[in-house]
Design an enzyme around this catalytic site. Structure first.
Site, PDB file in Angstrom:
ATOM      1  N   TYR A 124       0.745  -1.176  -0.348  1.00 32.75           N
ATOM      2  CA  TYR A 124      -0.104  -0.181   0.130  1.00 32.75           C
ATOM      3  C   TYR A 124       0.817   1.706  -0.149  1.00 32.75           C
ATOM      4  CZ  TYR A 124      -3.655   3.846   0.655  1.00 32.75           C
ATOM      5  OH  TYR A 124      -4.603   4.222   0.129  1.00 32.75           O
ATOM      6  N   GLN A 186     -10.679   0.983   1.992  1.00 35.73           N
ATOM      7  CA  GLN A 186     -11.258   0.330   1.037  1.00 35.73           C
ATOM      8  C   GLN A 186     -10.090  -1.050  -0.026  1.00 35.73           C
ATOM      9  OE1 GLN A 186     -11.322   3.147   0.308  1.00 35.73           O
ATOM     10  NE2 GLN A 186     -11.224   3.908  -0.949  1.00 35.73           N
ATOM     11  N   ASN A 209      -2.867   6.920   6.202  1.00 44.22           N
ATOM     12  CA  ASN A 209      -3.613   7.670   7.233  1.00 44.22           C
ATOM     13  C   ASN A 209      -4.027   6.703   9.193  1.00 44.22           C
ATOM     14  OD1 ASN A 209      -5.395   6.264   6.309  1.00 44.22           O
ATOM     15  ND2 ASN A 209      -5.903   8.383   5.073  1.00 44.22           N
ATOM     16  N   ASP A 356      16.309   7.150   4.972  1.00 46.39           N
ATOM     17  CA  ASP A 356      14.646   7.076   4.388  1.00 46.39           C
ATOM     18  C   ASP A 356      15.095   6.685   2.748  1.00 46.39           C
ATOM     19  OD1 ASP A 356      14.125   7.872   6.823  1.00 46.39           O
ATOM     20  OD2 ASP A 356      14.105  10.185   5.876  1.00 46.39           O
ATOM     21  N   HIS A 415      -0.053 -40.340  19.698  1.00 45.85           N
ATOM     22  CA  HIS A 415       1.071 -39.846  19.917  1.00 45.85           C
ATOM     23  C   HIS A 415       2.707 -40.662  19.908  1.00 45.85           C
ATOM     24  CE1 HIS A 415      -0.640 -35.658  19.355  1.00 45.85           C
ATOM     25  NE2 HIS A 415       0.655 -35.510  19.363  1.00 45.85           N
TER      26      HIS A 415
END
Lengths: 433, 433
Positions: A124, A186, A209, A356, A415
């Site tokens: 995103y 969305q 955000n 950055d 087991h």
């Protein structure tokens, strides 16, 4: 900026508090977005795009021609800068590749650990006036290096359904072609559920955000992995005698301009440094286009003076900064004592901006003290480790009885049986020979 | 067990569905537990211990004398079995240690990645009639190998405030001495907030019932890291000509006895194997103490017949099994094609039980298809990676302009300035010489 002089340890927790929002209301909105996207798919996406971004397109995928066109819209300087950054980021993330591990823990028992890429990842990228093209690189490159099969990028489109060309260029340079003009909660819902147009993914990465952040949290609760929890960005600078006040001030401001909820902390080795740094901040802030934002962020921010190096190290580990600049003659001692931080910048020539954009390290890092338990995004974030064991007849004989004992102690008879049938079989074979 | 013969691809998603509970009601209870623990601390813990475990103790920490006493309560066979398991688990997890990485990405730019242990980790061990002593090893050993400073173990105590000696012995053998007799969601809340008696931690590990699982999810939402999301345990067996039906049946049952919501899937290379495996299950299940549980779990379970090896590989990757036994002459092909699984067991002599207890791999693994994005618990789960960059004057000159270009493209002027002040300083120095 506040100034804390020699605060006693009991007060440190309070100094370390980050600015935070209550997201209860946000989460309610997010849940509604998710339920509509789940029920109506692309129709709901289109409705939210229209509502939040004034984008009425019913087709979300960005066409190849638009992606290719982006190259004509960027300056040569920006394009070659992006290429330089790509080279550095790729070489550091490629170096993170690990050999598969294989160990014979006992005769006849081979254990190994193999890394496999996560098949489908979603990235995103927030939109708006400042397109985060650097984040395209920071998430797209490790996804490619890891070998993820499907890399889906979602980012808000403008009212004509177009995406910022800098984002498209960066994506195409790192080899991402599946780009959807969908933003906000969305987009996260689409990546979580999958729709007719947008594929479902296994893990979602990227900043956003508070709606995007809450949407990622909600997707995680419902079973889709996310990179990490997110909060406002932050920087801690450790300034000693060797630091240059203008540099420190510029670094603090570079973080402060992110948002009004950003935080910077400057731990000084010597009280006298504060005045000079503050003077330089005052001078530099005046010319910033994002001056108001930076000034507000500085109100959440502080200088901290502590007497001993051990106290400073302890305070910084408690704060667990996302970004941490060390500017001191005792650099190595600070580094050796460090336990919690996202990314560290050493010396006078390593501003946070370097990391950055272009030094090669990743800029998607744990905020809000999450560095106590989380790593920043790295190659490993796009892979998972699978363990494999192979036992020979000798191997099962070597551990068989131990497994049976422990399984019985846990009252798990089946087991124990799974080993017993094998030991019986081997014993019978031996007798039959 | 259901039998799916040559199902078409469109139906695979439905076959892969796991048994699941709605946890809405559970989450409401968990939120109440958290808010009471936050407000009242140890008093609330005591009240919940009393309510759920009939344990009225007001002091939760298990005394050293009780821990040391545990050794007299276990058989020598069990104790030496635990020691053997510890050796194997320790040697596989120690082998996972990574060298710190250091790369010069460009002249003058050193990037490195260093692993640091998570300081404070919490380990939750469920109680009840079957003490999960193996989980103490699986979580405690990697925490120790990673070098975590504080390892807190919570597990329910009985009505007298006592903890099962097998758990105490296992803990003391791996060097854990901070053990609290607190169970359920209240234990997770205590580890999240910290109380007067129980320290706050940075990350919480361990299995549990649906209350514990929901509590871990809630803690994660509030900022404490957790190992991974949890669902019912599961096993997929790929059975080919070389497999031995009694072994396959025993393996399926070993998983089925875990709980009524467990699931086993058996993908066969040849339809004819099903009859023999089913016959053996019927024979073996009769003698199991947890027969009813196993039988119910088998109702959620299935055989799947698929024609080609590629189809089988694709189906298994879609299922993304927590445990995956491969018993086929084409073992290597299955392994090469594998993308999603928690832990893999190869051949006739690697039952799941081997990995559950003593082969050396970890048994805390991603269920419910989470193997698509999550690794099982390993050494890395107890550490975080911190990146470090050091730039020389040459370094900042090499990337300075690229950083400024990109920062300006993102409208982040103060980011550009942080580089510019340094370039200006260097240029001035050069002129002054």
């Amino acid at each position: 900026m506040k100034v804390y002089k020699y605060p006693i340890k009991d007060t440190w927790d309070a100094i370390c508090i980050r600015p935070a929002d209550d997201n209860t209301q946000v989460m309610e909105t997010v849940k509604r977005v998710f339920s509509e996207v789940e029920a109506e798919g692309d129709l709901a996406i289109q409705r939210f795009n229209e509502k939040f971004d004034k984008n009425e397109s019913s087709l979300f995928k960005i066409e190849l021609s638009e992606i290719l066109d982006s190259t004509s819209k960027l300056s040569d300087e920006l394009k070659s800068s992006i290429k330089l950054a790509i080279n550095n980021i790729k070489s550091f993330h490629t170096a993170q590749r690990q050999e598969n591990l294989q160990v014979e823990v006992m005769p006849g028992i081979q254990c190994s650990q193999i890394a496999k890429p996560i098949d489908r990842v979603g990235i995103y990228i927030p939109g708006g006036t400042a397109p985060l093209l650097s984040t395209v690189l920071m998430l797209g490159i490790p996804a490619q290096v890891a070998g993820c099969e499907q890399i889906i990028l979602c980012t808000p489109a403008d009212k004509d359904g177009k995406v910022n060309p800098a984002i498209l260029f960066a994506a195409s340079e790192v080899g991402i072609s599946e780009i959807y003009g969908v933003g906000g909660a969305q987009a996260i819902a689409a990546l979580h559920y999958g729709t007719d147009q947008i594929p479902k993914v296994d893990k979602i990465f990227g900043p956003g955000n508070q709606y995007v952040t809450a949407a990622k949290q909600f997707a995680q609760m419902q079973g889709t992995a996310i990179d990490m929890p997110a909060g406002p960005s932050e920087l801690l600078v450790l300034a000693g005698e060797s630091s240059i006040p203008d540099f420190v001030a510029a670094d603090l401001l570079s973080q402060a301009e992110h948002g009004v909820d950003s935080q910077v902390v400057c731990v000084v080795e010597n009280e006298s440094l504060i005045v000079e740094i503050e003077k330089s901040i005052e001078k530099q802030v005046a010319d910033l286009p994002r001056k108001e934002i930076a000034q507000q962020a500085l109100e959440n921010s502080s200088f901290v003076v502590l007497k001993s190096i051990q106290e400073r190290i302890d305070f910084i580990n408690l704060y667990a900064p996302e970004h941490y600049i060390i500017c001191s003659d005792q650099e190595q001692e600070y580094l050796d004592g460090l336990t919690n931080a996202g990314s560290v910048f050493l010396g006078n020539y390593a501003p946070e901006s370097a990391g950055d954009y272009a030094s090669g390290t990743n800029h998607t890092l744990p905020t809000s003290g999450f560095a106590k338990a989380y790593s920043g995004v790295n190659l490993a974030a796009f892979t998972k480790q699978i363990t494999v064991q192979k036992l020979s007849e000798t191997g099962i004989r070597n551990i068989g009885n131990a497994v049976i004992e422990m399984a019985n102690a846990e009252s798990l008879k089946a087991h124990a049986n799974a080993v017993q049938v094998r030991l019986d079989y081997l014993n019978k074979q031996e007798r039959d020979v």
